[in-house]
Design an enzyme around this catalytic site. Structure first.
Site, PDB file in Angstrom:
ATOM      1  N   ASP A  11      43.556  36.332  32.358  1.00 12.95           N
ATOM      2  CA  ASP A  11      44.535  36.288  33.296  1.00 12.95           C
ATOM      3  C   ASP A  11      45.659  36.743  32.749  1.00 12.95           C
ATOM      4  OD1 ASP A  11      45.631  36.693  35.792  1.00 12.95           O
ATOM      5  OD2 ASP A  11      45.283  34.608  36.352  1.00 12.95           O
ATOM      6  N   ASP A 105      45.204  42.859  36.608  1.00 13.95           N
ATOM      7  CA  ASP A 105      45.572  41.987  35.468  1.00 13.95           C
ATOM      8  C   ASP A 105      44.544  40.965  35.460  1.00 13.95           C
ATOM      9  OD1 ASP A 105      46.021  40.694  37.972  1.00 13.95           O
ATOM     10  OD2 ASP A 105      47.755  39.668  37.111  1.00 13.95           O
ATOM     11  N   GLU A 106      43.196  41.060  35.974  1.00 12.74           N
ATOM     12  CA  GLU A 106      42.461  40.039  35.819  1.00 12.74           C
ATOM     13  C   GLU A 106      40.977  40.457  35.699  1.00 12.74           C
ATOM     14  OE1 GLU A 106      41.455  35.931  38.409  1.00 12.74           O
ATOM     15  OE2 GLU A 106      42.803  37.452  39.362  1.00 12.74           O
TER      16      GLU A 106
END
Length: 500
Positions: A11, A105-106
């Site tokens: 993350d 983003d993860e």
């Protein structure tokens, strides 16, 4: 559950805000808030410096400004975020063929499938190496969680924030989870958390002690059984490499409610074109056109029409969206519009002419029309028409309410007796150029920079770039011919440059 912590969850830390801080040296270490800047905008991401003031994602922008009046408020630059995300995801795919992206983003990674880790030591070394590689490639930090299941890996990455790594050894799950809030568990939101609190359950340990039968009685069979398994740390879900997109959509929230029917139709047409561009970029076509209208009283209506076959033709989508709009009462005002396409396919129906004909009433052509009314305005975009990502769900980036349109009546009045427009006595002034805070610009003399703010005919620009020292600020007329919009510069690498 695995016997080794070989599921990794990455993350990125305050991703949008961190990208802005990396690309704008003068903002490093300062409060940065990214989102829609209009009165109805919401926060997409806040830097950790801003979070100390109580600012968080999905908060109304007006509230964020009251909590953190001296923060830097910027529009999202999704094209840059996607570029950085592509770099990060490429690093993850070097580790394993099983990478499950959850957002820009993860992502989850199955380290065993890539043959890079089979025990705790190998998993930790891989996680540390990944964090270093991401820092070298992007200049950004990410937090890594390692565990024997997806749920625990995600919990671990959250506990590791910011810029950390946490490995949960198999056999220690219940001990680690026990003191944590029930809100730590996936799917436990404010309503469920409050329901459990009233029953005297505030921690994961208390949730496990309550037992499955009691939880089923409190929240229902499916939810109760799921909560109990999560409280015990049990999760057998595999990492799935590809997630099929179910729909593609775009939507805009307007600063001022729209009442003009011509303007509303124009906005729907514009959204349809944007939706088709996104549809084509994803390599799909679709059969079902969806129109979303949020009215002045926050009620949300959804209309849909299913075509005879999948299409990515903008004219077909525009016509379908226009037909759907005809069935919606907008007299009280509209605060949000959205257009989406679902029923995705990787081919296009050839007979587009047949699709573009007006639908027969009462669904005689097989169209599917549905209504939905929501009582609240979802600020986090989760109530949208669905999509490949949430990029377009923070509202208009510049806070604007849309584009001006000219009605057919006005156009008719502008024409002469023989259908030829008469020349006006004086040429109309060109519309004032708009410069949104945070957008990239280039000056013929001073080189690349970004807009700090604009108003009363002036625009203020700070001239700096990734990797440079904080730059100087200069102010220009909004119509300065030497100032032009530009593309973002890379965060690292050889993309930096100096002004003349």
């Amino acid at each position: 559950m695995r016997a080794a912590p070989t599921i990794l969850h990455l993350d990125m830390d305050a991703f949008y805000a961190s990208v802005e801080q990396a690309s704008k040296p003068s903002l490093r270490g300062k409060a940065v808030i990214v989102g829609g800047l209009g009165p109805r905008g919401v926060v997409a991401t806040a830097s950790y410096e801003a979070r100390r003031f109580g600012v968080h994602s999905a908060m109304p922008m007006g509230q964020a400004r009251r909590l953190c009046p001296n923060g830097a408020y910027l529009i999202p630059r999704f094209s840059l975020y996607r570029q950085v995300s592509d770099v990060v995801m490429a690093l993850l795919r070097e580790l394993s063929p099983l990478v499950e992206p959850l957002s820009l983003d993860e992502a989850f990674v199955d380290l065993e499938a890539g043959g890079v880790a089979f025990d705790s030591r190998g998993a930790r070394e891989t996680g540390e190496r990944l964090r270093a590689d991401i820092r070298a490639a992007t200049g950004l930090s990410g937090s890594v969680g390692l565990a024997g299941s997806k749920m625990l890996a995600k919990v671990a990455s959250e506990e590791a924030k910011p810029a950390g790594l946490l490995l949960i050894e198999p056999g220690t799950e219940r001990e680690l989870l026990a003191p944590m809030s029930v809100r730590t568990l996936p799917g436990v939101g404010p309503a469920t958390g409050e329901h459990l609190r009233r029953a005297g359950i505030t921690t994961v340990g208390e949730l496990a002690e309550a037992g499955e039968d009691e939880l089923v009685r409190m929240v229902g069979r499916s939810a109760g059984a799921g909560l109990y398994r999560m409280a015990l740390g049990l999760d057998d879900r595999p990492v799935v490499a590809e997630r099929d997109a179910k729909s593609v959509s775009v939507e805009d929230t307007f600063d001022v409610d729209l009442h003009d029917r011509v303007r509303i139709r124009s906005e729907v047409q514009r959204l349809a074109d944007r939706c088709v561009r996104r549809l084509r970029d994803s390599g799909h076509s679709g059969r079902t056109i969806v129109l979303k209208v949020r009215r002045y009283d926050f009620s949300t209506l959804t209309r849909s029409e299913t075509l005879r076959g999948p299409t990515d033709d903008p004219a077909v989508v525009r016509e379908a969206a226009a037909r759907l709009l005809e069935g919606v009462d907008t007299t009280g005002g509209v605060r949000l519009l959205g257009v989406g396409v679902s029923g995705l396919a990787d081919y296009t129906q050839e007979d587009l002419f047949a699709q573009s004909r007006a639908a027969e009433p009462d669904g005689a052509d097989g169209s599917d029309r549905t209504d939905r009314t929501d009582g609240a305005d979802r600020t986090d975009g989760a109530g949208g028409t669905g999509g490949v990502d949430a990029a377009d769900r923070t509202g208009r980036a510049d806070g604007a309410g849309g584009e001006a349109v000219t009605s057919g009546a006005a156009e008719a009045e502008a024409e002469g007796a023989h259908g030829v427009a008469e020349p006006s006595a004086e040429p109309e002034p060109a519309p004032e150029r708009r410069w949104a805070a945070g957008s990239d610009v280039r000056h013929a003399v001073y080189g690349p920079g970004w807009v700090q703010g604009s108003g009363v005919g002036r625009v203020t620009v700070r001239f700096e770039q990734p990797g440079s020292e904080p730059g100087r600020v200069r102010t220009f007329r909004v119509d300065d011919p030497e100032l032009e919009p530009s593309d973002p510069l890379p965060l690292v690498g050889d993309g930096t440059e100096s002004g003349p």
